[in-house]
Design a protein around this motif. Sequence first.
Motif, PDB file in Angstrom:
ATOM      1  N   VAL A 606      52.035  49.266  87.529  1.00 31.59           N
ATOM      2  CA  VAL A 606      51.321  49.897  88.636  1.00 31.59           C
ATOM      3  C   VAL A 606      50.384  51.004  88.148  1.00 31.59           C
ATOM      4  O   VAL A 606      49.336  51.255  88.749  1.00 31.59           O
ATOM      5  N   SER A 607      50.701  51.662  87.040  1.00 28.86           N
ATOM      6  CA  SER A 607      49.822  52.721  86.522  1.00 28.86           C
ATOM      7  C   SER A 607      48.460  52.163  86.123  1.00 28.86           C
ATOM      8  O   SER A 607      47.418  52.764  86.413  1.00 28.86           O
ATOM      9  N   ILE A 608      48.450  51.013  85.463  1.00 24.50           N
ATOM     10  CA  ILE A 608      47.186  50.384  85.056  1.00 24.50           C
ATOM     11  C   ILE A 608      46.468  49.809  86.269  1.00 24.50           C
ATOM     12  O   ILE A 608      45.233  49.894  86.377  1.00 24.50           O
ATOM     13  N   GLU A 609      47.224  49.249  87.200  1.00 24.50           N
ATOM     14  CA  GLU A 609      46.614  48.734  88.434  1.00 24.50           C
ATOM     15  C   GLU A 609      45.862  49.846  89.157  1.00 24.50           C
ATOM     16  O   GLU A 609      44.722  49.681  89.621  1.00 24.50           O
ATOM     17  N   LEU A 610      46.496  51.008  89.266  1.00 24.09           N
ATOM     18  CA  LEU A 610      45.877  52.139  89.947  1.00 24.09           C
ATOM     19  C   LEU A 610      44.692  52.690  89.153  1.00 24.09           C
ATOM     20  O   LEU A 610      43.672  53.086  89.734  1.00 24.09           O
ATOM     21  N   MET A 611      44.808  52.730  87.840  1.00 20.99           N
ATOM     22  CA  MET A 611      43.726  53.254  87.013  1.00 20.99           C
ATOM     23  C   MET A 611      42.455  52.423  87.179  1.00 20.99           C
ATOM     24  O   MET A 611      41.361  52.966  87.405  1.00 20.99           O
ATOM     25  N   VAL A 612      42.585  51.119  87.086  1.00 12.15           N
ATOM     26  CA  VAL A 612      41.428  50.235  87.223  1.00 12.15           C
ATOM     27  C   VAL A 612      40.847  50.326  88.632  1.00 12.15           C
ATOM     28  O   VAL A 612      39.626  50.426  88.823  1.00 12.15           O
ATOM     29  N   ALA A 613      41.714  50.316  89.652  1.00  9.12           N
ATOM     30  CA  ALA A 613      41.247  50.398  91.039  1.00  9.12           C
ATOM     31  C   ALA A 613      40.519  51.716  91.299  1.00  9.12           C
ATOM     32  O   ALA A 613      39.497  51.753  91.999  1.00  9.12           O
ATOM     33  N   TYR A 614      41.059  52.785  90.741  1.00  8.33           N
ATOM     34  CA  TYR A 614      40.429  54.107  90.916  1.00  8.33           C
ATOM     35  C   TYR A 614      39.007  54.098  90.343  1.00  8.33           C
ATOM     36  O   TYR A 614      38.064  54.617  90.958  1.00  8.33           O
ATOM     37  N   LEU A 615      38.828  53.502  89.162  1.00  8.25           N
ATOM     38  CA  LEU A 615      37.510  53.501  88.528  1.00  8.25           C
ATOM     39  C   LEU A 615      36.510  52.667  89.323  1.00  8.25           C
ATOM     40  O   LEU A 615      35.360  53.084  89.518  1.00  8.25           O
ATOM     41  N   TYR A 616      36.935  51.486  89.796  1.00  4.67           N
ATOM     42  CA  TYR A 616      36.031  50.690  90.632  1.00  4.67           C
ATOM     43  C   TYR A 616      35.633  51.459  91.890  1.00  4.67           C
ATOM     44  O   TYR A 616      34.472  51.448  92.322  1.00  4.67           O
ATOM     45  N   ASP A 617      36.605  52.158  92.462  1.00  3.92           N
ATOM     46  CA  ASP A 617      36.328  52.904  93.693  1.00  3.92           C
ATOM     47  C   ASP A 617      35.346  54.041  93.431  1.00  3.92           C
ATOM     48  O   ASP A 617      34.429  54.283  94.229  1.00  3.92           O
ATOM     49  N   GLN A 618      35.519  54.750  92.320  1.00  9.59           N
ATOM     50  CA  GLN A 618      34.601  55.845  92.001  1.00  9.59           C
ATOM     51  C   GLN A 618      33.181  55.330  91.773  1.00  9.59           C
ATOM     52  O   GLN A 618      32.207  55.955  92.196  1.00  9.59           O
ATOM     53  N   ILE A 619      33.065  54.192  91.107  1.00  4.17           N
ATOM     54  CA  ILE A 619      31.741  53.620  90.852  1.00  4.17           C
ATOM     55  C   ILE A 619      31.082  53.194  92.150  1.00  4.17           C
ATOM     56  O   ILE A 619      29.891  53.450  92.379  1.00  4.17           O
ATOM     57  N   ASN A 620      31.846  52.565  93.018  1.00  2.00           N
ATOM     58  CA  ASN A 620      31.271  52.004  94.248  1.00  2.00           C
ATOM     59  C   ASN A 620      31.091  53.023  95.365  1.00  2.00           C
ATOM     60  O   ASN A 620      30.117  52.962  96.119  1.00  2.00           O
ATOM     61  N   ARG A 621      32.024  53.992  95.467  1.00  5.20           N
ATOM     62  CA  ARG A 621      31.956  54.920  96.594  1.00  5.20           C
ATOM     63  C   ARG A 621      31.671  56.359  96.191  1.00  5.20           C
ATOM     64  O   ARG A 621      31.286  57.174  97.024  1.00  5.20           O
ATOM     65  N   GLY A 622      31.854  56.650  94.905  1.00  9.05           N
ATOM     66  CA  GLY A 622      31.643  58.020  94.444  1.00  9.05           C
ATOM     67  C   GLY A 622      30.453  58.116  93.519  1.00  9.05           C
ATOM     68  O   GLY A 622      29.353  57.654  93.837  1.00  9.05           O
ATOM     69  N   ASN A 623      30.670  58.693  92.360  1.00  4.31           N
ATOM     70  CA  ASN A 623      29.617  58.855  91.356  1.00  4.31           C
ATOM     71  C   ASN A 623      29.879  57.876  90.220  1.00  4.31           C
ATOM     72  O   ASN A 623      30.923  57.944  89.574  1.00  4.31           O
ATOM     73  N   PRO A 624      28.941  56.947  89.945  1.00  3.64           N
ATOM     74  CA  PRO A 624      29.202  55.945  88.897  1.00  3.64           C
ATOM     75  C   PRO A 624      29.422  56.559  87.519  1.00  3.64           C
ATOM     76  O   PRO A 624      30.038  55.932  86.655  1.00  3.64           O
ATOM     77  N   ALA A 625      28.946  57.784  87.303  1.00  2.90           N
ATOM     78  CA  ALA A 625      29.167  58.437  86.008  1.00  2.90           C
ATOM     79  C   ALA A 625      30.649  58.645  85.734  1.00  2.90           C
ATOM     80  O   ALA A 625      31.048  58.850  84.577  1.00  2.90           O
ATOM     81  N   ALA A 626      31.485  58.589  86.793  1.00  2.00           N
ATOM     82  CA  ALA A 626      32.931  58.762  86.624  1.00  2.00           C
ATOM     83  C   ALA A 626      33.518  57.739  85.658  1.00  2.00           C
ATOM     84  O   ALA A 626      34.582  57.975  85.067  1.00  2.00           O
ATOM     85  N   PHE A 627      32.842  56.610  85.467  1.00  2.40           N
ATOM     86  CA  PHE A 627      33.330  55.597  84.531  1.00  2.40           C
ATOM     87  C   PHE A 627      33.583  56.199  83.148  1.00  2.40           C
ATOM     88  O   PHE A 627      34.519  55.815  82.443  1.00  2.40           O
ATOM     89  N   PHE A 628      32.747  57.163  82.752  1.00  5.86           N
ATOM     90  CA  PHE A 628      32.857  57.702  81.399  1.00  5.86           C
ATOM     91  C   PHE A 628      34.082  58.584  81.223  1.00  5.86           C
ATOM     92  O   PHE A 628      34.424  58.952  80.101  1.00  5.86           O
ATOM     93  N   GLY A 629      34.750  58.911  82.316  1.00  4.16           N
ATOM     94  CA  GLY A 629      36.041  59.565  82.185  1.00  4.16           C
ATOM     95  C   GLY A 629      37.040  58.654  81.497  1.00  4.16           C
ATOM     96  O   GLY A 629      37.866  59.108  80.695  1.00  4.16           O
ATOM     97  N   MET A 630      36.964  57.357  81.790  1.00  4.60           N
ATOM     98  CA  MET A 630      37.838  56.393  81.129  1.00  4.60           C
ATOM     99  C   MET A 630      37.471  56.265  79.647  1.00  4.60           C
ATOM    100  O   MET A 630      38.351  56.178  78.774  1.00  4.60           O
ATOM    101  N   VAL A 631      36.168  56.270  79.335  1.00  3.69           N
ATOM    102  CA  VAL A 631      35.741  56.170  77.938  1.00  3.69           C
ATOM    103  C   VAL A 631      36.275  57.356  77.142  1.00  3.69           C
ATOM    104  O   VAL A 631      36.759  57.209  76.019  1.00  3.69           O
TER     105      VAL A 631
END
Length: 725
Positions: A606-631
């Motif tokens: 569930v931790s990985i499920e939530l991590m991936v879902a959170y990133l898609y949500d930030q890209i689509n509804r928030g600031n796409p630059a948030a992706f680089f937090g994962m990087v």
Amino acid sequence: MAALPELLKRQVMAHPSRIALRGPEAEFSYQQMMQAAEVVAEQLSARGVKRAGVCGDNTIAWVLADLACLLAGAVSVPVPVFFSESQTAHLIERAGLDGLLHSEEVGGSEPLCHGVWLQPLPVVAAPPIPKDTAKITFTSGSTGTPKGVCLSVAQMTATTLALKEWLAGVELQTHLCILPLATLLENIAGIYLPLLMGATVMVVPLAQLGMTGSSGLNLGKLVAGINQHQPQSLISVPELAMALVSAAEQGQLNSRSLRFMAVGGGRVSAELLARGRAAGLPLYEGYGLSECSSVVALNVPAAECEGSVGKPLSHIDIKVDSDGHILVRGNTHLGYLGYLDDEPEQDEWLDTGDLGALNPSGFLSVNGRSKNLLITSFGRNISPEWLESELVQGLGIRQAVVFGDGEPQPMALITVTDGRSPDHLAGTLRQLNQRLPDYARLATVYIRRQPLSQSEGHITANGRPVRLTIQAHLPTLLAKAFPLSMSTSLANQAGEFHMAFFDRLQQETAQARAHVSGAPVVKAIGEGCFSLESYTWFLTQAFHHVKHTVPLMMACGAKLPSRMEFVRKALVEYIDEEYGHDEWILNDLDACNADKEAIRTGKPDVSIELMVAYLYDQINRGNPAAFFGMVQVLEGTSVELATPLAEQIQKILGLPNQAFSYLYSHGALDQDHFEFFRNLMDGITDPTDQQAIIDSARVVYRLYGDMLHSIPLPATRKEKQHEAA
């Protein structure tokens, strides 16, 4: 060959009414400039001034004072505005100065004319200097004691004329000085060169351009100043170039007037030069040293080569010896102040201390330094041994290692074994910083409790640091240390603070990062308590987030605004390198005798499920630059842990190399990736984008850390699983 004074007089005869110097409140034609300099020169001669320090901010009066010294035959000694009081006192004593020339009234000074003030100094026995010395330029000093390089009028003239010849095909009618005039590079190439080209030199106090000390920068003020004055040429150091490239990429800097922008004084990445060109900045890298009267090689529009610092100028010879040392002959200094017995011969080859190569076309590349000298991104020289001794003695500690070549400020890794808390150490460290010149003040100090050992290859038998080994292991060493951020000289007036965004990202996610590095699995592996079940479970989770890496990059790229086009370009490179890595992991699982097809269609923790879902949500509804937090999280973790842990796991489980393609490849790949990521992050200057990346990194550190905490371990190491969110 005519010397500088005569050549300047010829320019006056050629176009007396053309503007030579322009400041915020006044301007001087070529004729007015020469007349003013001659009057100041007469005043110096009448007062018997033989050696004068030229002090203060960038002003027309500074230029007049320097030219007056040339005309009067007085030795000019520029006093850097960023020198500490002790360094300035050392300079005055060492050079045996008769007086200081200022552009404003100071205690005990008297007016000469045209805004130049003379502060007489007590008469002392002047130390001997080499014959024909006209200028003594003091470097920032690799230690706290600066070194004086003695130069003649002939040497400065030769460099200036060689630059004029090299830039003959470039139209340069206006130059804006954005480096301190006391910097030899700006003095030669920013004053003498434009004047011999018949151009206008624009001189603005550095504070009005957003500069404080040696390294402080308010980018908004600098951009506004360049936009206002619209120069055709600039000279910068890597840190300024990086800031201006970012401003140009975001449409803040109007670069239409620029014809030539030289950058030198430190390492310049090919990526930064390419970004600058793409953003409309005519960046050209060069190379020089004070001992050769500044510039010795320079790229120009008619002769440039990527990855090089250009071809040698016509007035000198350059060769690279069998050890890779860059040697220069033909226009080398007269000697160092105070070392008359060690004056070099003019036909003698000077070892620059740099390593490099000459390609078949004659272009010079610089690959590093033969000694341990650090050069900050502002072009300041720092000896790590000097700062290390200050730390060891000032803190009463056993070990200190200073690093940060190419960074805005140095950093240190120290060993403290007596139990003192970071808060207790912080006060002493800040007092130490205040005593140091601003360019040498530490930005971050990493505190470790276990001494560096000879058995790990980090120190020699007599306790000296083995720098190459420490540098190679630095990510792991820093991950196990406590970072203490210092208030360095980059703090500007009005409470402003300039810190490269990558460094800020590291600092503001340090607490969250501890959740990853502190996972029980890290210690368990070190103790040999790790099973095949543990490894296959970890690889399964890795597959389920890595398979989303490329889709996330594509989603991010599609959502980025046009102002972040340089980020979108970087994503294209990332996608090309990352594509197919999920299949690597499945192959690793297959080598572990796991059912890779069942894992392919299965579900993650569930931790990985939530991590991936959170990133898609930030890209689509928030600031796409948030992706680089994962990087930030995944590449940083790979650099710190991948290779060393993979080696230990393989030893514990006895698995073949085919089961470790993911961990081994990412440990090596991400070393380069992380440097690329650092430069990319430093190019992101919008506060909203920066905060989105920081916030995202904190969340991903938590969720990825939860996954690591959930890895099933042998019974002796089992712990309760943490909640996933």
